[in-house]
Design a protein around this motif. Structure first.
Motif, PDB file in Angstrom:
ATOM      1  N   ARG A   7       0.957  -1.149   0.122  1.00  0.00           N
ATOM      2  CA  ARG A   7       0.094  -0.093   0.133  1.00  0.00           C
ATOM      3  C   ARG A   7       1.069   1.235  -0.003  1.00  0.00           C
ATOM      4  O   ARG A   7       1.817   1.489   0.819  1.00  0.00           O
ATOM      5  N   LEU A  10      -0.236   7.230   2.185  1.00  0.00           N
ATOM      6  CA  LEU A  10      -1.035   8.275   2.130  1.00  0.00           C
ATOM      7  C   LEU A  10      -0.701   9.521   2.710  1.00  0.00           C
ATOM      8  O   LEU A  10      -0.076   9.807   3.608  1.00  0.00           O
ATOM      9  N   ARG A  16      -5.762  15.415   1.183  1.00  0.00           N
ATOM     10  CA  ARG A  16      -6.203  14.551   0.270  1.00  0.00           C
ATOM     11  C   ARG A  16      -7.321  15.114  -0.555  1.00  0.00           C
ATOM     12  O   ARG A  16      -8.070  15.989  -0.143  1.00  0.00           O
ATOM     13  N   ARG A 768      -9.217   6.121   5.393  1.00  0.00           N
ATOM     14  CA  ARG A 768      -8.902   4.831   5.568  1.00  0.00           C
ATOM     15  C   ARG A 768      -9.246   4.645   7.099  1.00  0.00           C
ATOM     16  O   ARG A 768      -9.061   5.310   7.982  1.00  0.00           O
ATOM     17  N   VAL A 785     -12.054   2.932   2.435  1.00  0.00           N
ATOM     18  CA  VAL A 785     -11.502   3.497   1.540  1.00  0.00           C
ATOM     19  C   VAL A 785     -12.076   4.253   0.498  1.00  0.00           C
ATOM     20  O   VAL A 785     -13.274   3.977   0.088  1.00  0.00           O
ATOM     21  N   GLU A 789      -9.242   7.158  -3.187  1.00  0.00           N
ATOM     22  CA  GLU A 789      -8.126   6.263  -3.087  1.00  0.00           C
ATOM     23  C   GLU A 789      -8.531   5.155  -3.934  1.00  0.00           C
ATOM     24  O   GLU A 789      -7.538   4.424  -4.212  1.00  0.00           O
ATOM     25  N   CYS A 792      -7.277   5.716  -7.313  1.00  0.00           N
ATOM     26  CA  CYS A 792      -5.807   5.773  -7.190  1.00  0.00           C
ATOM     27  C   CYS A 792      -5.402   4.310  -7.556  1.00  0.00           C
ATOM     28  O   CYS A 792      -4.505   3.640  -8.049  1.00  0.00           O
ATOM     29  N   ASP A 793      -6.022   3.309  -6.528  1.00  0.00           N
ATOM     30  CA  ASP A 793      -5.822   1.848  -6.783  1.00  0.00           C
ATOM     31  C   ASP A 793      -5.968   1.319  -8.331  1.00  0.00           C
ATOM     32  O   ASP A 793      -4.958   0.653  -8.682  1.00  0.00           O
TER      33      ASP A 793
END
Length: 823
Positions: A7, A10, A16, A768, A785, A789, A792-793
């Motif tokens: 991971r 962050l 964010r 998260r 999540v 996010e 982005c994954d």
């Protein structure tokens, strides 16, 4: 075995990305048949719209509230089954057929509650123009028929002073042949075949609407009207001419299904008829078949004509009885079907309708009436020798009107009560630029697709095609049904209503189901990622571009796409020129890695809505292309959210990796497991067939059990991937975890989705590590999540896939062909 993933670190919570300020919701489409004025950035349709016929209502009843469009939960339509299905691994089977058994139940659902019988049908939909025969002329024509063709069953009874009609029999083959003979006798006796100048105009339109000639040109409406009324000196008459023929023992070729055979048709080419030459379809009610089944069979013919002739606005179908001298006419359009009452053609006596039937058969063969069944405002039905063009208005490239030549059709959707989308590859005459021209019937209560594009452009969204022009040409109620209220009664779906109640019911129906015919001219054209000619690298690049465009649409534009599918992500041969060198930022973080080229586009914003994360929890309308719809949407358990579109990206990846099934694939497949249940999960010749053919509940259960819950069964699907798609297996595994992994344990499960009331702020789900056990919020991909996010994954997974395939191409030069494209 527990799977783990690295991971990335962050940023702090306050750094964010957040969704931009809520965008003001779009206004509903104006409740009028006039041209819609879009945003100032967009060119609008030309203003020289010809006036409607006298007495036509100018707008649909405006009784519905001005709120965002709401509809019932998602249900399958005939357009959800592609027209050309992908080849199977066995060369002997060729292409899979779009089976009638699959389509008929969907057509039945589409038309449920949309069959209207109308007492004034003939007067308002057939005999309303100068082409109509008077009663006296009809009797004169019957006299000629009785003298010229006594074997056609037309006789004169001197005792009753009436003309009578007696078919030789009502068996399917006998009656169909007789009916065609009668129709052709009317053609011959009335000498309509001498009017080749007029009829050839419609015949040319039919041929050019199909796939037999170079496709249509377009021209201003005043030129069209002149051509339709007086004929064009440049037209080339069809030598075969207009004719009624029986199709019981013949095959109709073309874009439609050649296995479907109407009992009889009126065609402009009797020697080599195709679906693109059909004007009228007919079904003889077979013994043992219910009336509803006969109507549905007639509807299946109508769908094929709509497919082959995308500029058809209305199609006439004739349903004849197997037990007596009666028939009904049905007029189909994109909102349903309006039909006549039963017509008894046994005689011209007071109780008979023989004269009316003869008048009707006469009118159906006139080019003036036939012209009203076609869209003619932007499409020229002039002959093939005449240059064809259309006016699309000022563009961003040149401050002058542009002309577009339609070169070939690249996409057609099926169905009747549907958008009927048809996309053409065209050329701007002034610049020779290749463009995409999209025609579709859009709901008049939905925000127009052009307006959604305008909002996206104003927000700096990347990865979308450039909109050059947008036009609207009128709606079903005002243009196709001439502003009438055909509500005498609704067939079988509800009891006959008093007149006022019937009018009120039809008015509600129109305001909820009306559709407008629209055209978009888009400056970017490519191949859908399902195209078999695309390489794995091209597909991977397109998926990366698609997910970036989708995120830009949502996080920058505040727009949720809601229809991610294999047809709505296209591959292009050169990177988008409109993408800025420096990626846009979402609250300080790049949308994509600097230096990324987008070799693809996200298209089709017809179902997109302007939303915030807060009000995504309150949109009850559920949309999507059937095989790619998320589990929660299929179950009707949640409103459409961002995470559901990410889930659709996984289904798209699985689909393009499996299809078309390679002919050599069976030799590399593992031996089938002993468990019978697992044997049936992914059929080797059609792994994902159930996703298109089964009900919503079954498809949702299969996806939940075989994709999410069982890692072993999911791995079996990965073994069905085509050669060259080995790297897609790793991407699929990672996407599965990104969507459903439970607390980083490597185990996947479908989490409960909340209604949205528990998280009403725009920041919902942006952190998260939330407390486990809570329902998914509007801003969550998984518990803990956030949407950003989760994106982005998925983006990282696609980037890794692309980089791996690019390394493979570098090592094995020329492995996939088109070397310059990959460099």
């Amino acid at each position: 075995m527990v799977r783990t993933r690295d991971r990335r670190a962050l940023p702090p919570l306050d750094e964010r990305p957040q969704l931009s300020d809520p965008t003001a919701p779009l206004t509903p489409r104006a409740k009028t048949s006039a041209i819609i004025v879009t945003s100032p950035q967009l060119p609008t349709a030309s203003q020289h719209t010809p006036p409607p016929p006298a007495g036509v209502v100018q707008s649909a009843p405006a009784t519905y509230p001005a709120t965002r469009y709401r509809s019932t939960p998602i249900k399958r339509k005939a357009c959800s089954i592609p027209l050309t299905l992908l080849p199977m691994r066995s060369a002997s089977t060729g292409k899979r057929r779009r089976l009638t058994s699959q389509v008929l139940p969907l057509l039945q659902d589409e038309l449920h509650g949309r069959w209207y019988s109308y007492g004034n049908f003939l007067a308002d939909f057939v005999h309303y123009g100068p082409w109509a025969l008077s009663d006296t002329q009809a009797i004169d024509l019957l006299a000629l028929l009785s003298q010229d063709s006594p074997n056609k069953g037309i006789t004169y009874d001197t005792i009753t002073d009436n003309y009578c009609c007696t078919p030789p029999g009502f068996a399917d083959r006998v009656f169909s042949a007789w009916f065609c003979d009668l129709g052709n006798a009317i053609l011959r006796v009335s000498q309509l075949n001498l009017e080749a100048c007029n009829n050839s105009t419609v015949a040319s339109a039919l041929a050019k609407a199909g796939d037999t000639l170079r496709l249509t040109a377009q021209c201003p409406s005043e030129h069209i009207q002149e051509n339709l009324t007086h004929g064009s000196p440049d037209t080339t008459p069809t030598p075969e001419g207009l004719s009624w023929i029986s199709c019981r023992n013949s095959t109709l070729r073309g874009l439609g299904n050649s296995q479907i055979r109407p009992d009889f048709v009126l065609t402009s080419n009797s020697v080599a008829p195709t679906w693109s030459t059909i004007l009228v379809v007919g079904e003889h009610h077979s013994v043992g078949k219910t009336e509803e089944a006969a109507k549905l069979q007639l509807a299946s013919y109508v769908e094929q004509v709509f497919i082959a002739q995308p500029f058809r606005m209305a199609i006439i179908g004739i349903l004849t009885s197997n037990s007596g001298t009666s028939l009904r006419l049905w007029r189909f359009d994109r909102a349903g079907a309006v039909g006549s009452l039963n017509l008894n053609y046994s005689s011209t006596a007071s109780s008979g309708s023989l004269a009316s039937v003869v008048q009707c058969l006469y009118s159906l063969t006139t080019s003036e009436l036939q012209a009203t069944w076609f869209h003619t405002r932007s499409v020229s039905w002039a002959g093939p020798k005449k240059p064809d063009w259309c006016t699309v208005g000022p563009t961003n490239e040149e401050d002058a009107t542009a002309e577009v030549l339609l070169n070939k059709r690249i996409f057609t959707a099926g169905g009747i009560v549907s958008r009927g989308t048809c996309v053409w590859e065209g050329t701007l005459q002034a610049t020779s630029r290749v463009v995409a021209v999209k025609y579709s019937w859009q709901s008049t209560k939905r925000t127009s697709e052009a307006e959604v594009y305008s909002v996206a452009y104003s927000k700096g969204v990347v990865g979308l095609p450039k909109l050059i022009s947008h036009d609207e040409y009128g709606d079903v109620h005002t243009l196709v049904r001439r502003g009438l209220t055909p509500c005498t009664l609704r067939d079988h779906d509800m009891p006959t209503l008093p007149e006022k109640s019937a009018i009120d019911a039809y008015t509600m129906f129109v305001t909820g189901s009306n559709r407008s015919f629209t055209r978009l001219v888009l400056g970017t054209i490519g191949k859908p990622i399902s195209d078999p000619s695309l390489s794995p690298l091209q597909i991977a690049r397109s998926l990366l571009a698609g997910v970036i465009a989708h995120a830009s649409l949502f996080f920058q534009g505040g727009i949720l796409h809601r229809d991610v599918s294999i047809n709505n992500i296209i591959a292009i041969t050169s990177p988008l020129a409109t993408v800025p060198g420096t990626p846009p930022t979402i609250d300080g973080e790049f949308l994509y890695t600097p230096g990324t080229d987008l070799y693809g586009c996200l298209i089709d914003l017809d179902y997109a809505v302007v939303v915030t994360e807060q009000d995504t929890s309150g949109i009850p309308e559920r949309t999507g292309t059937y095989p790619f719809i998320a589990i929660a949407i299929l179950r009707g358990k949640a409103p459409h959210r961002y995470r559901h579109d990410l889930e659709s990206f996984l289904y798209v990846l699985l689909w393009v990796a499996c299809y078309p099934v390679a002919s050599t694939q069976s030799s590399i497949l593992p031996a089938p497991p002993e468990d019978v249940h697992q044997q049936d999960c992914w059929p080797s010749n059609d792994p994902l067939k159930a996703w298109s053919c089964e009900s919503e509940a079954i498809v949702a259960s299969l996806k939940c059990a075989n994709i999410v819950s069982s890692e072993d069964i999911f791995e079996e699907l990965l073994e069905r991937f085509r050669p060259g798609f080995e790297r897609f297996k790793y991407a699929a595994r990672e996407m599965r975890l990104a969507l459903w992994e439970w607390q980083y344990t490597g185990k996947c499960m479908v989490e409960t989705e909340g209604t949205g009331t528990e998280e009403s702020t725009a920041r919902a789900g942006r952190r998260r590590g939330r407390n486990p056990g809570k329902a998914l919020g509007a801003g969550d991909v998984r518990i803990g999540v956030s949407n950003w996010e989760g994106f982005c994954d998925i983006r990282s997974i696609f980037e890794e896939l692309v980089h791996g395939l690019e390394r493979d191409v570098t090592v094995t030069s020329g492995q996939y062909g088109e070397h310059a494209f990959y460099k």
